[in-house]
Design an enzyme around this catalytic site. Structure first.
Site, PDB file in Angstrom:
ATOM      1  N   GLY A   1       0.112  -0.145   8.577  1.00  0.00           N
ATOM      2  CA  GLY A   1       1.286   0.718   8.480  1.00  0.00           C
ATOM      3  C   GLY A   1       2.160   0.595   9.711  1.00  0.00           C
ATOM      4  O   GLY A   1       3.127  -0.169   9.745  1.00  0.00           O
ATOM      5  N   SER A   2       1.787   1.327  10.766  1.00  0.00           N
ATOM      6  CA  SER A   2       2.632   1.349  11.972  1.00  0.00           C
ATOM      7  C   SER A   2       2.663  -0.007  12.666  1.00  0.00           C
ATOM      8  O   SER A   2       3.636  -0.323  13.347  1.00  0.00           O
ATOM      9  CB  SER A   2       2.172   2.437  12.938  1.00  0.00           C
ATOM     10  OG  SER A   2       0.795   2.330  13.163  1.00  0.00           O
TER      11      SER A   2
ATOM     12  N   GLY B   1      -5.278   2.420  11.586  1.00  0.00           N
ATOM     13  CA  GLY B   1      -5.390   1.943  12.969  1.00  0.00           C
ATOM     14  C   GLY B   1      -5.550   0.438  13.111  1.00  0.00           C
ATOM     15  O   GLY B   1      -5.937  -0.042  14.180  1.00  0.00           O
TER      16      GLY B   1
ATOM     17  N   ASP C   1      -8.462   0.769   6.082  1.00  0.00           N
ATOM     18  CA  ASP C   1      -7.192   1.494   6.178  1.00  0.00           C
ATOM     19  C   ASP C   1      -7.196   2.450   7.371  1.00  0.00           C
ATOM     20  O   ASP C   1      -7.964   3.407   7.409  1.00  0.00           O
ATOM     21  CB  ASP C   1      -7.004   2.287   4.871  1.00  0.00           C
ATOM     22  CG  ASP C   1      -5.627   2.916   4.761  1.00  0.00           C
ATOM     23  OD1 ASP C   1      -4.758   2.613   5.591  1.00  0.00           O
ATOM     24  OD2 ASP C   1      -5.439   3.715   3.815  1.00  0.00           O
TER      25      ASP C   1
ATOM     26  N   PHE D   1      -1.988  10.656   8.411  1.00  0.00           N
ATOM     27  CA  PHE D   1      -0.851  10.204   9.225  1.00  0.00           C
ATOM     28  C   PHE D   1      -1.017   8.747   9.620  1.00  0.00           C
ATOM     29  O   PHE D   1      -2.143   8.275   9.788  1.00  0.00           O
ATOM     30  CB  PHE D   1      -0.726  11.070  10.482  1.00  0.00           C
ATOM     31  CG  PHE D   1      -0.538  12.526  10.157  1.00  0.00           C
ATOM     32  CD1 PHE D   1       0.724  13.022   9.855  1.00  0.00           C
ATOM     33  CD2 PHE D   1      -1.634  13.380  10.098  1.00  0.00           C
ATOM     34  CE1 PHE D   1       0.887  14.360   9.501  1.00  0.00           C
ATOM     35  CE2 PHE D   1      -1.485  14.714   9.743  1.00  0.00           C
ATOM     36  CZ  PHE D   1      -0.213  15.208   9.448  1.00  0.00           C
TER      37      PHE D   1
ATOM     38  N   HIS E   1       0.840  -1.206   0.000  1.00  0.00           N
ATOM     39  CA  HIS E   1       0.000   0.000   0.000  1.00  0.00           C
ATOM     40  C   HIS E   1       0.874   1.256   0.000  1.00  0.00           C
ATOM     41  O   HIS E   1       1.774   1.402   0.828  1.00  0.00           O
ATOM     42  CB  HIS E   1      -0.880  -0.042   1.252  1.00  0.00           C
ATOM     43  CG  HIS E   1      -1.931   1.009   1.315  1.00  0.00           C
ATOM     44  ND1 HIS E   1      -3.109   0.938   0.592  1.00  0.00           N
ATOM     45  CD2 HIS E   1      -2.002   2.164   2.024  1.00  0.00           C
ATOM     46  CE1 HIS E   1      -3.862   1.992   0.864  1.00  0.00           C
ATOM     47  NE2 HIS E   1      -3.209   2.761   1.729  1.00  0.00           N
TER      48      HIS E   1
ATOM     49  N   ASP F   1       0.670   5.372   0.059  1.00  0.00           N
ATOM     50  CA  ASP F   1      -0.184   6.536   0.311  1.00  0.00           C
ATOM     51  C   ASP F   1       0.362   7.771  -0.379  1.00  0.00           C
ATOM     52  O   ASP F   1       1.507   8.164  -0.140  1.00  0.00           O
ATOM     53  CB  ASP F   1      -0.236   6.817   1.823  1.00  0.00           C
ATOM     54  CG  ASP F   1      -1.072   5.787   2.562  1.00  0.00           C
ATOM     55  OD1 ASP F   1      -2.196   5.519   2.111  1.00  0.00           O
ATOM     56  OD2 ASP F   1      -0.589   5.258   3.576  1.00  0.00           O
TER      57      ASP F   1
ATOM     58  N   GLY G   1      -0.193   5.641  12.431  1.00  0.00           N
ATOM     59  CA  GLY G   1      -0.111   5.527  13.883  1.00  0.00           C
ATOM     60  C   GLY G   1      -1.280   6.085  14.661  1.00  0.00           C
ATOM     61  O   GLY G   1      -1.186   6.276  15.868  1.00  0.00           O
TER      62      GLY G   1
ATOM     63  N   HIS H   1      -2.952   4.682  -3.115  1.00  0.00           N
ATOM     64  CA  HIS H   1      -4.090   5.334  -2.455  1.00  0.00           C
ATOM     65  C   HIS H   1      -3.896   6.840  -2.529  1.00  0.00           C
ATOM     66  O   HIS H   1      -3.067   7.400  -1.810  1.00  0.00           O
ATOM     67  CB  HIS H   1      -4.133   4.828  -0.993  1.00  0.00           C
ATOM     68  CG  HIS H   1      -5.162   5.492  -0.142  1.00  0.00           C
ATOM     69  ND1 HIS H   1      -5.145   5.434   1.241  1.00  0.00           N
ATOM     70  CD2 HIS H   1      -6.253   6.225  -0.460  1.00  0.00           C
ATOM     71  CE1 HIS H   1      -6.168   6.104   1.720  1.00  0.00           C
ATOM     72  NE2 HIS H   1      -6.852   6.604   0.722  1.00  0.00           N
TER      73      HIS H   1
HETATM   74  C1  DX5 Z   1      -3.755   7.016   6.586  1.00  0.00           C
HETATM   75  C2  DX5 Z   1      -3.183   6.206   5.457  1.00  0.00           C
HETATM   76  C3  DX5 Z   1      -2.850   4.824   5.850  1.00  0.00           C
HETATM   77  C4  DX5 Z   1      -1.731   4.694   6.854  1.00  0.00           C
HETATM   78  C5  DX5 Z   1      -2.187   3.729   7.888  1.00  0.00           C
HETATM   79  O1  DX5 Z   1      -3.899   8.327   6.184  1.00  0.00           O
HETATM   80  O2  DX5 Z   1      -4.091   6.138   4.371  1.00  0.00           O
HETATM   81  O3  DX5 Z   1      -2.626   3.963   4.738  1.00  0.00           O
HETATM   82  O4  DX5 Z   1      -0.515   4.217   6.312  1.00  0.00           O
HETATM   83  O5  DX5 Z   1      -1.282   3.729   8.919  1.00  0.00           O
HETATM   84  P1  DX5 Z   1      -1.592   2.963  10.263  1.00  0.00           P
HETATM   85  O6  DX5 Z   1      -1.757   1.515   9.924  1.00  0.00           O
HETATM   86  O7  DX5 Z   1      -0.412   3.247  11.117  1.00  0.00           O
HETATM   87  O8  DX5 Z   1      -2.865   3.557  10.833  1.00  0.00           O
HETATM   88 ZN    ZN Z   2      -3.841   4.490   2.787  1.00  0.00          ZN
END
Ligand code: DX5
Ligand code: ZN
Length: 217
Positions: free
Chosen positions: A196-197, A176, A174, A142, A31, A33, A144, A65
């Site tokens: 992501g995080s 959290g 997508d 963002f 993915h 962003d 996290g 995305h």
């Molecule tokens: C949020 C992004 C996500 C992000 C998710 O704006 O679209 O793709 O990377 O990150 P986590 O998994 O840390 O919430």
């Molecule tokens: Zn995303």
């Protein structure tokens, strides 16, 4: 289908290739962003990054995305650079069908993304044309952030609509997603969970991904 797509937003930008290599053996969809500093208050990757990723990782599905105003201006830059899936925000343009078709005409999978407080009603007229729907479960911009709990109900509702209307689009979730909620996310009807995080945030990303997979069921 239960797939986890690591999001490179939380990877170390100066070690991006290494970071992707570390999870590649367990990753089918990566993915990416794209943020423009207008639609969301952050800036990320230009098309040259995607081109570089395409070259180094030819077999990964690059899920781009777009979190940008006027996605129509830049979507083809990313397709030209090697994106396989492209999603754009329903909130950013009234021309959903026109741009979904533009992506599909290029042989790519087309998706619509919805912010957490955007109603599924906005999506419904486009459901015959989407390959996938991306439900944001944080306010985009963002990594996290904390999963917005109402998201689970929204995933269930969308999965219900899909069943009722006998459609086959995929549901991506997508924001959290972590080991505490990933099973609930899939049980609610998601096909792809973006992480992501919870993959790149701390510790070894491959073991993080494997633990998430184990928890996902
Ligand atoms: C949020 C992004 C996500 C992000 C998710 O704006 O679209 O793709 O990377 O990150 P986590 O998994 O840390 O919430
Ligand atoms: Zn995303």
């Amino acid at each position: 289908m239960r797939k986890i797509a690591p999001s490179i937003l939380s990877a170390d930008p100066l070690r991006l290739k290494e970071e992707i290599e570390n999870v590649a053996s367990e990753t089918e969809i990566l993915h990416v962003d794209i943020m423009d500093g207008h639609f969301v208050p952050n800036l990320t990757f230009g098309p040259h990054f995607v081109k570089g990723m395409r070259k180094e990782f030819p077999s990964l599905t690059l899920d781009v995305h777009l979190m940008v105003d006027r996605p129509e201006v830049i979507m083809e830059w990313y397709i030209d650079s090697g994106a396989d899936w492209v999603s754009f925000p329903v909130e950013a343009t009234p021309h959903h069908n026109r741009y979904l078709m533009r992506i599909k005409e290029r042989g790519k999978k087309a998706g619509l993304a919805l912010n957490p407080t955007t109603s599924l009603c906005l999506l419904e007229p486009s459901l015959p044309y989407v390959d996938f729907v991306l439900l944001l479960t944080v306010n985009p911009g963002f990594g996290g952030q904390r999963f917005i709990d109402e998201g689970l109900q929204k995933i269930e509702s969308l999965a219900g609509i899909r069943k009722e209307e006998e459609k086959s689009f995929l549901i991506e979730v997508d924001g959290g997603v972590r080991k505490e909620n990933i099973k609930q996310v899939f049980d609610a009807g998601a096909d792809i969970a973006i992480a992501g995080s919870s993959v790149f945030g701390s510790g070894d990303s491959l073991s993080n991904l494997l633990k998430l997979k184990e928890t996902a069921g």
